[in-house]
Scaffold this motif. Structure first.
Motif, PDB file in Angstrom:
ATOM      1  N   PHE A  66       6.674  -6.843  -3.474  1.00  0.00           N
ATOM      2  CA  PHE A  66       6.199  -5.666  -3.573  1.00  0.00           C
ATOM      3  C   PHE A  66       5.259  -5.138  -3.292  1.00  0.00           C
ATOM      4  N   ARG A  69       5.516  -2.384  -1.156  1.00  0.00           N
ATOM      5  CA  ARG A  69       5.179  -0.905  -1.721  1.00  0.00           C
ATOM      6  C   ARG A  69       5.131   0.148  -1.759  1.00  0.00           C
ATOM      7  N   PRO A  70       3.162  -0.551  -1.667  1.00  0.00           N
ATOM      8  CA  PRO A  70       2.661   1.030  -1.712  1.00  0.00           C
ATOM      9  C   PRO A  70       2.051   1.656  -0.627  1.00  0.00           C
ATOM     10  N   ALA A  73       5.393   4.067  -0.253  1.00  0.00           N
ATOM     11  CA  ALA A  73       4.945   4.997  -1.144  1.00  0.00           C
ATOM     12  C   ALA A  73       4.047   6.179  -0.591  1.00  0.00           C
ATOM     13  N   THR A  92      14.905   5.207   2.608  1.00  0.00           N
ATOM     14  CA  THR A  92      14.994   4.168   2.107  1.00  0.00           C
ATOM     15  C   THR A  92      16.617   3.484   2.032  1.00  0.00           C
ATOM     16  N   GLY A 128      10.679  -3.884   0.049  1.00  0.00           N
ATOM     17  CA  GLY A 128      10.117  -3.501  -0.736  1.00  0.00           C
ATOM     18  C   GLY A 128       9.087  -2.261   0.042  1.00  0.00           C
ATOM     19  N   GLY A 132       9.766   1.358  -2.304  1.00  0.00           N
ATOM     20  CA  GLY A 132       8.151   1.947  -2.688  1.00  0.00           C
ATOM     21  C   GLY A 132       8.574   3.539  -2.709  1.00  0.00           C
ATOM     22  N   THR A 250       6.450  -1.157 -16.513  1.00  0.00           N
ATOM     23  CA  THR A 250       6.506  -2.418 -15.486  1.00  0.00           C
ATOM     24  C   THR A 250       6.157  -3.833 -15.551  1.00  0.00           C
ATOM     25  N   SER A 369       5.053   7.388  -6.282  1.00  0.00           N
ATOM     26  CA  SER A 369       5.733   7.021  -5.867  1.00  0.00           C
ATOM     27  C   SER A 369       4.179   5.985  -5.518  1.00  0.00           C
ATOM     28  N   TYR A 372       3.218   4.380  -9.034  1.00  0.00           N
ATOM     29  CA  TYR A 372       4.546   3.673  -8.882  1.00  0.00           C
ATOM     30  C   TYR A 372       4.328   2.213  -8.731  1.00  0.00           C
ATOM     31  N   SER A 373       4.380   2.055  -7.327  1.00  0.00           N
ATOM     32  CA  SER A 373       4.296   1.010  -6.935  1.00  0.00           C
ATOM     33  C   SER A 373       3.093   0.192  -6.277  1.00  0.00           C
ATOM     34  N   MET A 377       3.564  -3.578  -7.582  1.00  0.00           N
ATOM     35  CA  MET A 377       3.189  -4.512  -6.878  1.00  0.00           C
ATOM     36  C   MET A 377       2.813  -5.524  -7.610  1.00  0.00           C
TER      37      MET A 377
END
Length: 427
Positions: A66, A69-70, A73, A92, A128, A132, A250, A369, A372-373, A377
């Motif tokens: 995770f 992920r940012p 994103a 992706t 990840g 993201g 989450t 994104s 969420y990310s 995370m």
């Protein structure tokens, strides 16, 4: 701004939504299958002196996936808002396939030593990064096919795809657990589960290549800095609201849908071949209910659905852990997970749709994104690590429920920061 025609035939729209949903399910399957086999993979790739330390390393590796992920994103979200949703979704899937390929062919620690966990962690980082950008781009595309009266229904297929992944991952894990001996499962059986996702990715790529774009070409070309500036300068309150909205769902998702199965195996000593089916129960409930909760969210509104589903989770999570500790049997685990999955499904759909709708279309993929990310995370990816530590510190087997309760209550602040979006035209 959008190219998709509102007069497209019903058959065309069903085909488009199915294409996005299938790709989304595969993405989350390839990322989530690690969680199903987390305890087993910990023994193969992360040697440690004690079972507790080994468990922490395993759950920490879940969290590692995770961390990127940012970054995904921002990079893929900007790419989607600049060049279009479709190329972002193709990217992706390709990245997710690369990460899964590493999992399938990486030897264990016993064979190649320290290189084994390094490769596994690298694969998680790639996956990840991919995921993201997946949720923001796919959700934006789904909702841009809809009109003001059915956006939640279209958005519900995002959650349908995510829960289909849980269902597929747990079914495959459960079937392998029943058919194979513990030795065979450790030697090669778990690799079959990863290979399934790898095989399906080319099919999903083909389907996504034929999706119609929902965004005008070059609408934001060369505007990456402008998108980020607008997001963080003009929509910082919206971004904070988005983070809070995602926070509650989450934390609940990763405890209810994933951790409770691992908790039953490690804390209650229920056999893996039974605990893995808890994820199946969660997946079945949410796959069945996702479209219906999407329709209901369109009718009663995002905020009421989010509020009452969050109340349900908060009230039932402590009794759920109490029950499975008092009656540590598979049937009780399945019952409490099924009840919690009901509330979780409603909360997830209302959360994702509302979070997407509060951002203007020109920055929607990036805004959703990032919201969420970053949240997933910290509060999702490391949820199992945090609650395992919490149990160790407090010596209280019910303490994971406190994590869900506290994060859920904090997330309710978001309802004060946003307006109802159901039935309204979006910018």
């Amino acid at each position: 701004m959008f190219k998709v025609s509102k007069t497209d035939s019903r058959r065309t729209r069903i085909k488009n939504v199915a294409g996005i949903t299938m790709g989304n399910a595969i993405e989350f399957y390839d990322f989530g299958i690690y969680t199903v086999f987390a305890v087993l993979l910990g023994k193969l790739y992360f040697p440690a002196e004690s079972d507790f330390a080994k468990l922490l390393l395993t759950f920490a590796t879940i969290g590692v996936g995770f961390i990127t992920r940012p970054l995904g994103a921002v990079c893929i979200g900007l790419y989607a808002d600049k060049y279009g949703r479709k190329p972002a979704l193709l990217l992706t899937l390709a990245l997710m396939g690369l990460g899964t390929l590493i999992f399938v062919f990486t030897p264990t620690y016993q064979t190649i030593g320290i290189a084994a966990p390094i490769l596994i962690i690298s694969a998680r980082l790639i996956q990840g990064f991919s995921l993201g950008g997946e949720l923001g781009s796919s959700t934006a595309m789904l909702m841009e096919y809809a009109d003001k009266n059915n956006r939640a229904f279209y958005g519900s297929w995002q959650m349908f795809g995510q829960n289909l992944n849980k269902l597929l991952a747990s079914l495959i894990g459960g079937i392998l657990g029943l058919l194979l001996s513990e030795e065979s499962l450790s030697l090669w059986g778990w690799r079959v589960a990863f290979a399934v996702g790898l095989i399906i990715i080319p099919i999903a790529l083909y389907i996504r290549r034929n999706l119609p774009e929902t965004k005008e070409e070059n609408a934001n070309e060369g505007q990456e800095k402008a998108i980020l500036k607008e997001l963080f300068q003009d929509h910082i309150k919206t971004l904070i609201a988005g983070v809070l909205i995602i926070l509650g769902v989450t934390a609940s998702t990763y405890i209810i849908a994933y951790y409770m199965a691992n908790y039953a195996a490690t804390q209650l000593k229920i056999d893996f071949k039974y605990t893995v089916w808890a994820v199946t129960v969660s997946g079945i409930v949410q796959v069945i209910l996702s479209p219906f909760f999407g329709i209901l969210t369109d009718k009663i509104g995002r905020k009421p659905m989010l509020f009452w589903s969050r109340v349900g989770i908060t009230l039932f999570i402590y009794p759920a852990f109490l029950l499975i500790n008092k009656y540590p049997e598979p049937y009780m685990l399945f019952i409490v997970v099924g009840i919690l999955a009901f509330f979780l499904c409603a909360n997830g759909i209302a959360s994702i749709v509302l979070c997407a709708e509060i951002f203007p279309s020109r920055i929607r993929a990036t805004g959703l994104s990032i919201s969420y990310s970053f949240t997933v995370m910290i509060f999702g990816g490391f949820a199992q690590f945090f609650v395992t530590l919490l149990i160790g510190w407090t010596d209280n087997p019910l303490s994971p429920s406190f994590y869900v309760i506290v994060t859920g209550l904090i997330s309710m602040i978001a309802l004060l920061l946003v307006k109802e979006t159901a039935g309204k035209e979006l910018e």
